[in-house]
Enzyme design. Structure first.
Site, PDB file in Angstrom:
ATOM      1  N   TRP A 110      33.312  31.173  31.433  1.00  0.00           N
ATOM      2  CA  TRP A 110      34.177  31.982  31.816  1.00  0.00           C
ATOM      3  C   TRP A 110      33.432  33.292  30.990  1.00  0.00           C
ATOM      4  CZ3 TRP A 110      35.523  30.200  36.434  1.00  0.00           C
ATOM      5  CH2 TRP A 110      36.501  30.692  37.050  1.00  0.00           C
ATOM      6  N   GLU A 112      35.453  39.364  37.009  1.00  0.00           N
ATOM      7  CA  GLU A 112      34.703  38.331  36.209  1.00  0.00           C
ATOM      8  C   GLU A 112      33.653  37.920  35.970  1.00  0.00           C
ATOM      9  OE1 GLU A 112      37.021  35.261  38.466  1.00  0.00           O
ATOM     10  OE2 GLU A 112      38.214  35.841  36.486  1.00  0.00           O
ATOM     11  N   ASP A 131      34.600  42.886  33.421  1.00  0.00           N
ATOM     12  CA  ASP A 131      35.104  43.479  34.472  1.00  0.00           C
ATOM     13  C   ASP A 131      36.610  42.512  35.779  1.00  0.00           C
ATOM     14  OD1 ASP A 131      33.380  42.295  36.311  1.00  0.00           O
ATOM     15  OD2 ASP A 131      33.763  43.317  37.827  1.00  0.00           O
TER      16      ASP A 131
HETATM   17  C1  NOJ Z   1      34.398  33.391  41.287  1.00  0.00           C
HETATM   18  C2  NOJ Z   1      34.667  34.858  39.998  1.00  0.00           C
HETATM   19  O1  NOJ Z   1      36.195  34.315  39.967  1.00  0.00           O
HETATM   20  C3  NOJ Z   1      34.421  35.553  41.078  1.00  0.00           C
HETATM   21  O2  NOJ Z   1      34.906  37.107  41.382  1.00  0.00           O
HETATM   22  C4  NOJ Z   1      32.840  35.442  40.888  1.00  0.00           C
HETATM   23  O3  NOJ Z   1      32.354  36.596  41.884  1.00  0.00           O
HETATM   24  C5  NOJ Z   1      32.440  34.171  41.058  1.00  0.00           C
HETATM   25  N1  NOJ Z   1      33.011  32.972  40.363  1.00  0.00           N
HETATM   26  C6  NOJ Z   1      31.374  34.207  40.769  1.00  0.00           C
HETATM   27  O4  NOJ Z   1      30.831  34.751  39.826  1.00  0.00           O
HETATM   28  C1  NOJ Z   2      38.331  35.245  41.934  1.00  0.00           C
HETATM   29  C2  NOJ Z   2      38.547  37.436  41.912  1.00  0.00           C
HETATM   30  O1  NOJ Z   2      37.332  38.389  41.408  1.00  0.00           O
HETATM   31  C3  NOJ Z   2      39.115  37.611  40.443  1.00  0.00           C
HETATM   32  O2  NOJ Z   2      39.861  39.233  40.452  1.00  0.00           O
HETATM   33  C4  NOJ Z   2      41.013  36.946  40.630  1.00  0.00           C
HETATM   34  O3  NOJ Z   2      41.694  37.102  39.220  1.00  0.00           O
HETATM   35  C5  NOJ Z   2      40.080  35.262  40.648  1.00  0.00           C
HETATM   36  N1  NOJ Z   2      38.948  35.153  42.184  1.00  0.00           N
HETATM   37  C6  NOJ Z   2      41.626  34.525  40.837  1.00  0.00           C
HETATM   38  O4  NOJ Z   2      42.295  34.952  42.143  1.00  0.00           O
END
Ligand code: NOJ
Ligand code: NOJ
Length: 427
Positions: A122, A188, A185
């Protein structure tokens, strides 16, 4: 020209949409449902009930901190003892998970529903989490203080012992010692220094320093203040930009190859999530105004649905190069409810700020209210008629997609309503 074109587009009658009040109640009930799943450790919140495609059946520190902030605000308005009890349970759950070993300490972004840190690959650490959690808990501490409930604070929220044992202090120590390190960020995806993360850290330390001083932890208060000042200087020197107002990320050490514009909704979210505390960057700062203008124009342009109706606000996504469509990362990204609502909330907070400074004319007040209303209308148009809200809605069809009943979509709706003064205080 733009105005003329808009006039030719159809409008949507409010009568066809769920009312804002109805949506608020639905959002509250979804937040409560996602916060009280029988198979989840009490006090923890799932990001969405969706367990596959995508699997969001985890607790993200960021999402949960923002959810609890909304519930704390709601408690402030209603004094509902059931909500207060939920906050107590959350404090216990956070205190517990802070002691568990994880792959990135308190910067661990995502937890299993039994409370243990996620161990799969992650984007970690994500250092906004502890800062947001501290801001929410400090807000709760302030409400308790007003009510003469110091004992709970001293016992459960903040005391000066080092190494830290109380949850607010643990987070503040983590933030104060790690803010200058690169982290991922809030999306993620990208490692570096982020406006969002830094502004949350700045605010946590500023508010934390005040609390520390009130509880005679002077040495810590000085240290938190000093670090906050350093963050403040960095924010002002590294992130302001004449062309786009505010740049989302600097010093990228693990860049996302296709993200280059620097434009992102994250700075807007940062301003909201640190309101009403931080005064370093006011909502009417020239850079902020420029940034809001660029942000709105950019998304207005790239999504087809933004060109179909005259009276719906602008659908806003995460950033223009986004390729995550809620299921996979290969297509053009979509507008998100939480980003779209954020723009509406910004304009009503701006209105309040201008009024406080004696700079609000009647005309301007009406304009700002109209923009906020249009953003609500946009969100309600894409939610379903029962008030369901996923993470995103399709940029071409407008149909919802991504994680269903996203907790963050619902808490964003609640927060926008409360901050726009649309939920009336009881007693
Ligand atoms: C899951 C993350 O939470 C999301 O923000 C991201 O865009 C996708 N994975 C792809 O990396
Ligand atoms: C993807 C988002 O990019 C992230 O900011 C968030 O924490 C997770 N999903 C869970 O909602």
């Amino acid at each position: 020209m733009k105005f003329l074109l808009l006039m030719l587009l159809p409008t949507i009658s409010w009568a066809k949409l769920p009312s804002k009040e109805f949506q608020f109640q639905k959002s509250l009930s979804m937040v409560l449902a996602n916060s009280t799943k029988p198979d989840v450790k009490p006090g923890m919140v799932v990001a969405s009930p969706s367990r596959s495609n995508p699997n969001y059946y985890f607790d993200w520190v960021r999402d949960t901190a923002l959810t609890k902030r909304a519930l704390i605000d709601y408690y402030e308005l209603t004094k509902d003892p059931k909500i207060k009890q939920m906050i107590f349970t959350w404090v216990d759950a956070e205190t517990y998970r802070q002691t568990l070993p994880t792959l990135s300490g308190l910067g661990e972004p995502k937890y299993e529903i039994d409370g243990s840190g996620y161990t799969g690959p992650w984007g970690r650490p994500q250092n906004d989490g502890p800062a947001l959690r501290a801001i929410s808990m400090i807000k709760f501490a302030r409400l308790l203080l007003k009510n003469g409930e110091q004992d709970y604070i001293i016992k459960k929220l903040y005391y000066s012992v080092l190494p830290a044992e109380s949850p607010i202090k643990r987070d503040l120590e983590y933030v104060a010692h790690h803010w200058s390190e690169h982290s991922f960020d809030l999306w993620e995806e990208e490692k570096g220094m982020h406006f969002y993360t830094l502004l949350a850290q700045y605010t946590a330390l500023e508010e934390g320093a005040k609390l520390a001083r009130e509880f005679s932890d002077e040495f810590a208060a000085d240290f938190y203040e000093l670090q906050a000042e350093r963050i403040g200087r960095k924010l002002k020197s590294d992130f302001f930009n004449e062309r786009i107002g505010i740049v989302v990320t600097t010093e990228k050490s693990a860049p996302l190859g296709y993200k280059n514009s620097g434009i992102d909704v994250a700075p807007l979210l940062a301003l909201l999530h640190t309101s009403p505390y931080q005064k370093l960057i006011p909502l009417n700062d020239a850079h902020v105004l420029k940034y809001i203008e660029v942000l709105t124009a950019t998304f207005g342009e790239i999504y087809d649905i933004n060109k179909k109706y005259a009276d719906l606000g602008v659908s806003i996504g995460r950033y223009p190069e986004d390729r995550y469509d809620g299921y996979e990362t290969s297509k053009l990204g979509n507008p998100w409810f939480l980003s779209t609502l954020a723009l509406g909330e910004y304009f009503c907070l701006l209105k309040t700020q201008l009024a406080e400074n004696g700079k609000l004319t009647k005309n301007l007040a009406k304009k700002l209210t109209d923009i906020t209303e249009a953003q609500f209308k946009r969100a309600l148009y894409h939610s379903d008629r029962t008030g369901g809200m996923s993470e995103q809605f399709n940029h071409r069809t407008g149909i919802m997609q991504g994680a269903t009943e996203l907790t963050w979509s619902h808490n964003a709706f609640m927060t926008a309503m409360m901050r726009c003064g649309l939920i009336i205080k009881k007693n």
